[in-house]
Enzyme design. Structure first.
Site, PDB file in Angstrom:
ATOM      1  N   PHE A  85       0.652  -1.220  -0.045  1.00  0.00           N
ATOM      2  CA  PHE A  85       0.034  -0.086  -0.070  1.00  0.00           C
ATOM      3  C   PHE A  85       0.760   1.152   0.134  1.00  0.00           C
ATOM      4  O   PHE A  85       1.802   1.293   0.529  1.00  0.00           O
ATOM      5  CB  PHE A  85      -0.679   0.018   1.269  1.00  0.00           C
ATOM      6  CG  PHE A  85      -1.976   1.030   1.460  1.00  0.00           C
ATOM      7  CD1 PHE A  85      -2.789   0.984   0.779  1.00  0.00           C
ATOM      8  CD2 PHE A  85      -1.552   2.019   2.389  1.00  0.00           C
ATOM      9  CE1 PHE A  85      -3.872   2.027   0.907  1.00  0.00           C
ATOM     10  CE2 PHE A  85      -2.441   3.057   2.584  1.00  0.00           C
ATOM     11  CZ  PHE A  85      -3.617   2.993   1.806  1.00  0.00           C
ATOM     12  N   ASN A 188      -3.774   0.897  10.587  1.00  0.00           N
ATOM     13  CA  ASN A 188      -4.412   1.367   9.510  1.00  0.00           C
ATOM     14  C   ASN A 188      -4.743   0.152   8.870  1.00  0.00           C
ATOM     15  O   ASN A 188      -4.274  -0.191   7.719  1.00  0.00           O
ATOM     16  CB  ASN A 188      -3.430   2.460   8.880  1.00  0.00           C
ATOM     17  CG  ASN A 188      -4.118   2.855   7.701  1.00  0.00           C
ATOM     18  OD1 ASN A 188      -5.194   3.016   7.622  1.00  0.00           O
ATOM     19  ND2 ASN A 188      -3.125   3.216   6.528  1.00  0.00           N
ATOM     20  N   PRO A 189      -6.172  -0.474   9.145  1.00  0.00           N
ATOM     21  CA  PRO A 189      -6.325  -1.637   8.423  1.00  0.00           C
ATOM     22  C   PRO A 189      -7.003  -1.231   7.340  1.00  0.00           C
ATOM     23  O   PRO A 189      -7.460   0.001   6.718  1.00  0.00           O
ATOM     24  CB  PRO A 189      -7.419  -2.058   9.740  1.00  0.00           C
ATOM     25  CG  PRO A 189      -8.153  -0.829  10.070  1.00  0.00           C
ATOM     26  CD  PRO A 189      -6.982   0.106  10.212  1.00  0.00           C
TER      27      PRO A 189
HETATM   28  C1  LIG Z   1      -4.336   0.098   4.565  1.00  0.00           C
HETATM   29  S1  LIG Z   1      -2.936  -0.845   4.471  1.00  0.00           S
HETATM   30  C2  LIG Z   1      -2.036  -0.118   5.653  1.00  0.00           C
HETATM   31  C3  LIG Z   1      -0.424  -0.220   5.459  1.00  0.00           C
HETATM   32  C4  LIG Z   1       0.421   0.858   6.349  1.00  0.00           C
HETATM   33  N1  LIG Z   1       0.472   0.546   7.684  1.00  0.00           N
HETATM   34  C5  LIG Z   1       0.088   2.073   6.177  1.00  0.00           C
HETATM   35  O1  LIG Z   1      -0.500   2.607   6.920  1.00  0.00           O
HETATM   36  O2  LIG Z   1       0.330   2.740   5.138  1.00  0.00           O
HETATM   37  C6  LIG Z   1      -3.225  -2.361   5.173  1.00  0.00           C
HETATM   38  C7  LIG Z   1      -2.271  -3.346   5.518  1.00  0.00           C
HETATM   39  O3  LIG Z   1      -3.010  -4.486   6.144  1.00  0.00           O
HETATM   40  C8  LIG Z   1      -2.649  -5.753   5.622  1.00  0.00           C
HETATM   41  N2  LIG Z   1      -3.518  -6.790   5.977  1.00  0.00           N
HETATM   42  C9  LIG Z   1      -4.976  -7.005   5.130  1.00  0.00           C
HETATM   43  N3  LIG Z   1      -5.423  -7.920   5.880  1.00  0.00           N
HETATM   44  C10 LIG Z   1      -4.485  -8.486   6.855  1.00  0.00           C
HETATM   45  C11 LIG Z   1      -4.918  -9.301   7.913  1.00  0.00           C
HETATM   46  N4  LIG Z   1      -5.578 -10.144   8.091  1.00  0.00           N
HETATM   47  N5  LIG Z   1      -3.789  -9.267   8.921  1.00  0.00           N
HETATM   48  C12 LIG Z   1      -2.725  -8.761   8.688  1.00  0.00           C
HETATM   49  N6  LIG Z   1      -2.661  -7.647   7.833  1.00  0.00           N
HETATM   50  C13 LIG Z   1      -3.566  -7.457   6.870  1.00  0.00           C
HETATM   51  C14 LIG Z   1      -2.559  -5.425   3.998  1.00  0.00           C
HETATM   52  O4  LIG Z   1      -1.454  -6.424   3.462  1.00  0.00           O
HETATM   53  C15 LIG Z   1      -1.766  -4.017   4.152  1.00  0.00           C
HETATM   54  O5  LIG Z   1      -0.584  -3.949   4.227  1.00  0.00           O
END
Ligand SMILES: C[S@@+](CC[C@H](N)C(=O)[O-])C[C@H]1O[C@@H](n2cnc3c(N)ncnc32)[C@H](O)[C@@H]1O
Length: 288
Positions: A85, A188-189
């Site tokens: 992301f 930041n999900p």
């Molecule tokens: C919106 S991005 C945020 C990335 C970074 N933390 C930022 O704020 O720029 C959400 C992240 O959550 C990860 N993700 C999605 N589903 C997940 C899960 N079930 N468990 C852990 N990480 C997950 C994605 O791969 C992605 O990297």
């Protein structure tokens, strides 16, 4: 072709002066001032090809950050790839919230932080840089994103204080005995409603990993899961800090309240006055 002509051409093709400047700098390995100090410098055939390819990619709406492989976050440079992301400016409010809540009286005590869904590691690495006495655990479900995050941690020399773990939200933390020990649980999900993903800008919908965007049917899937388990992991008076999508604040607040495990809830607005980050403080004694 001379630099000034290549710049004019890029500007004409992209219709955007700043993007033309960024691509020129990136393809030719130049600093900004080089462009303006040496406008008569000639481009090699190789440089011209690189620039033309980059312009074509941008015209196909590939995000600039994926073309240059770089994105700035909290004034630090991060490598990004199409597996990660792209960090957004509003996410900097999570970093601000942690720094604001950091206990200053016990500055020497280690601070334990967990970042769920770390992506390219931007939040975790920034916090590690700003909080030298922090110990951070950063999880992500994407192995490829974690590889980039590890590279970014090495670049910023904080790899010895961040443990990157692959897996679903809290599950990779199971063997680390962190229950009741976390000072800051941040995330930041993914929070976009699934049905809305394809109507986002082409840069996002066509190129950013959908796994980083998809917040389920209502966009709130991850908030429910994170908020439910947060009390188990947080220290008394530890903080849960989550980025929110537009119009998600009231539902997130309700979910936090329902746990009866938090003593205070604040919502921080971003530069556009959108309620962007929820900051909830774990109660000392559960109200259940
Ligand atoms: C919106 S991005 C945020 C990335 C970074 N933390 C930022 O704020 O720029 C959400 C992240 O959550 C990860 N993700 C999605 N589903 C997940 C899960 N079930 N468990 C852990 N990480 C997950 C994605 O791969 C992605 O990297």
């Amino acid at each position: 072709m001379r630099l000034r002509d290549a710049f004019r051409q890029a500007h004409r093709d992209l219709g955007n002066f700043l993007e033309a400047e960024v691509l020129l700098k990136s393809c030719l390995g130049l600093e900004r001032q080089d462009i303006y100090l040496n406008p008569d410098r000639g481009l090699t055939r190789y440089e011209l090809n690189l620039l033309e390819e980059a312009i074509e990619k941008r015209k196909d709406r590939l995000p600039l950050a994926y073309i240059t492989g770089k994105k700035e976050f909290y004034s630090l440079g991060f490598r990004v790839t199409p597996d990660t992301f792209i960090p957004r400016p509003e996410t900097e409010f999570i970093v601000d919230a942690v720094l604001e809540k950091l206990p200053i009286t016990n500055y020497q005590l280690p601070i334990t932080i967990v970042d769920l869904g770390t992506g390219c590691g931007n939040i975790a690495i920034t916090l590690a840089r700003y909080i030298p006495h922090s110990r951070i655990y950063a999880t992500d479900i994407s192995k490829k994103a974690l590889e980039v995050a590890e590279e970014n941690a090495r670049k910023h020399r904080v790899e010895d204080r961040i443990t990157f773990l692959e897996g679903d939200l809290f599950s990779p933390l199971e063997n680390y005995y962190l229950e009741g020990k976390i000072d800051f649980l941040i995330s930041n999900p993914p929070y976009v409603m699934r049905s809305e993903i394809n109507s986002l800008m082409p840069e996002v919908a066509n190129y950013e990993p959908h796994i980083a965007l998809d917040g389920g049917e209502d966009g709130l899937f991850f908030y429910g899961r994170i908020i439910e388990k947060a009390p188990l992991y947080l220290k008394p008076r530890g903080y849960l800090i989550l980025e929110l999508g537009i119009d998600q604040a009231s539902q997130a607040k309700e979910t936090v309240k329902k746990t009866l495990e938090f003593e205070s809830i604040e919502v921080v607005k971003d530069y556009s006055q959108i309620e962007r980050v929820i900051v909830a403080r774990r109660a000392v004694i559960s109200n259940q």
